[in-house]
Design an enzyme around this catalytic site. Structure first.
Site, PDB file in Angstrom:
ATOM      1  N   ASP A  37      41.844   0.468 -65.926  1.00 16.62           N
ATOM      2  CA  ASP A  37      42.611   1.413 -65.132  1.00 16.62           C
ATOM      3  C   ASP A  37      43.876   1.716 -65.928  1.00 16.62           C
ATOM      4  O   ASP A  37      44.790   0.895 -65.992  1.00 16.62           O
ATOM      5  CB  ASP A  37      42.962   0.809 -63.765  1.00 16.62           C
ATOM      6  CG  ASP A  37      43.849   1.737 -62.926  1.00 16.62           C
ATOM      7  OD1 ASP A  37      44.048   2.894 -63.344  1.00 16.62           O
ATOM      8  OD2 ASP A  37      44.334   1.304 -61.867  1.00 16.62           O
ATOM      9  N   ASP A  84      44.318   9.083 -52.930  1.00 17.86           N
ATOM     10  CA  ASP A  84      44.799   8.296 -54.066  1.00 17.86           C
ATOM     11  C   ASP A  84      46.139   8.863 -54.550  1.00 17.86           C
ATOM     12  O   ASP A  84      46.187   9.888 -55.215  1.00 17.86           O
ATOM     13  CB  ASP A  84      43.759   8.332 -55.190  1.00 17.86           C
ATOM     14  CG  ASP A  84      44.128   7.447 -56.374  1.00 17.86           C
ATOM     15  OD1 ASP A  84      45.263   6.941 -56.412  1.00 17.86           O
ATOM     16  OD2 ASP A  84      43.283   7.267 -57.269  1.00 17.86           O
TER      17      ASP A  84
END
Length: 349
Positions: free
Chosen positions: A25, A208
């Site tokens: 990530d 998100d």
């Protein structure tokens, strides 16, 4: 537990060969790396048992530092301390309209380079520095070389931003198996594919809001497969912008028109700390050079309302694109550090 299997042409290996893939990530404010061990996902730690790596790189003429070690230089040497580089990836200088302390060079219609004490550094090169740190962490933790990586990217990243991410990975010595959209990764991470009743189609909203990017996606899980019905977002909207709105408010309260780069860095850090403190408290104090300001929850909500309204308008548009009503949504999954804020949760609710 079902594992995502990824096979790429020309990469098959003999059964006896031990091959390791990692998941990364690459975040605006923090990054991390994980892998699958004995059938279970595991986030890998550094030598001080920390899973997060602040996405910060500090340059001097002779030394480059990263993560936690680079963090203090945000206040003392902001021009040479690159934070939130993800916001610069694949974007032209003309697209970068937010305030920052950096000296950017290059043509208006091209991705700029940062002028640093170590010379000119492109966003791709800086991102590669962060990815290399994660690769080294994985190889040290697993005691094996890494053969490939799956890297998550905002669903709303355009092709230029995706290619810049691939280029950074290649520069870091990583073989990119796949760029995986962050909302899809989140759906799998939250176990939405493990729902017991597979006979009924289910619709999910993945909201998100990270440090620098915003994504909202509507996924339908049908017969064991995720289908993306609609997606939207903003590649320059996130926690960084909430911080800037607080700074703007603070400057107005103190009747300050302009700040030096060093002063601005102090204000940003104070704003971020206050924002995070308000998650569990009613008021927060901002220590700003020689001044003090008190920020309460109602004021905080009014300050950031303009940013929250932008995310809500995107949500409404995506619902229209998916041709769904609110009562057809099974669950909303909140992803990204900024969704820890009570104000963001309240707005989504």
């Amino acid at each position: 537990m079902a594992l995502l299997q990824i096979a790429e042409p020309g990469q098959s290996t003999a059964p006896h060969q031990h091959r390791i893939a990692i998941g990364i990530d690459l975040g605006t404010t923090h990054s991390l790396v994980a892998t699958v061990l004995s059938g279970k996902p595991k986030v890998l730690q550094d030598d001080k048992d920390r899973v997060l790596l602040p996405s910060i790189v500090h340059y001097t003429k002779d030394l480059t530092t990263f993560g936690y070690e680079a963090k203090p230089f945000m206040l003392t040497d902001p021009k040479n301390t690159v934070v939130s580089v993800k916001r610069f990836m694949g974007r032209s200088q003309a697209d970068i309209k937010f305030q920052h302390p950096y000296t950017l060079v290059g043509a208006e219609n091209e991705m700029p380079a940062f002028e640093t004490a170590a010379g000119r550094k492109t966003p791709v090169e800086i991102s590669a520095e962060i990815l290399k740190q994660l690769k080294d962490r994985a190889e040290a933790s697993l005691n094996n070389p890494v053969n490939g990586a799956v890297i998550t990217v905002p669903a709303y990243f355009d092709e230029a931003q995706r290619q810049a991410t691939r280029d950074a990975a290649q520069l870091a010595g990583l073989n990119v198996l796949r760029l995986l959209n962050e909302p899809t990764a989140a759906a799998v991470a939250y176990g939405l594919d493990q729902e017991t009743n597979l006979s009924t189609d289910r619709n999910y909203v993945i909201y998100d809001l990270g440090g620098g990017t915003f994504d909202v996606s509507i996924l339908r899980f049908s017969q064991g497969v995720f289908e993306v019905l609609a997606t939207g977002g903003h590649t320059a909207l996130g926690g960084d912008d909430l911080d800037r709105l607080i700074v703007k408010w603070a400057k107005k309260q103190l009747n300050i028109d302009t700040l030096s780069d060093e002063e601005y860095a102090v204000f940003v850090v104070a704003a971020r700390q206050a924002k995070e403190y308000l998650t569990d408290h009613d008021t927060a104090e901002l220590k700003l050079l020689d001044d003090r300001l008190t920020l309460d929850r109602p004021t905080f909500e009014s300050i950031i309302q303009v940013a929250l309204d932008k995310t809500m308008s995107v949500c409404k548009r995506v619902l229209r694109d998916a041709k769904l009503n609110l009562d057809e949504i099974e669950h909303v999954v909140l992803v990204g550090g900024s969704t820890r804020s009570y104000a963001v949760k309240k707005a989504v609710r």
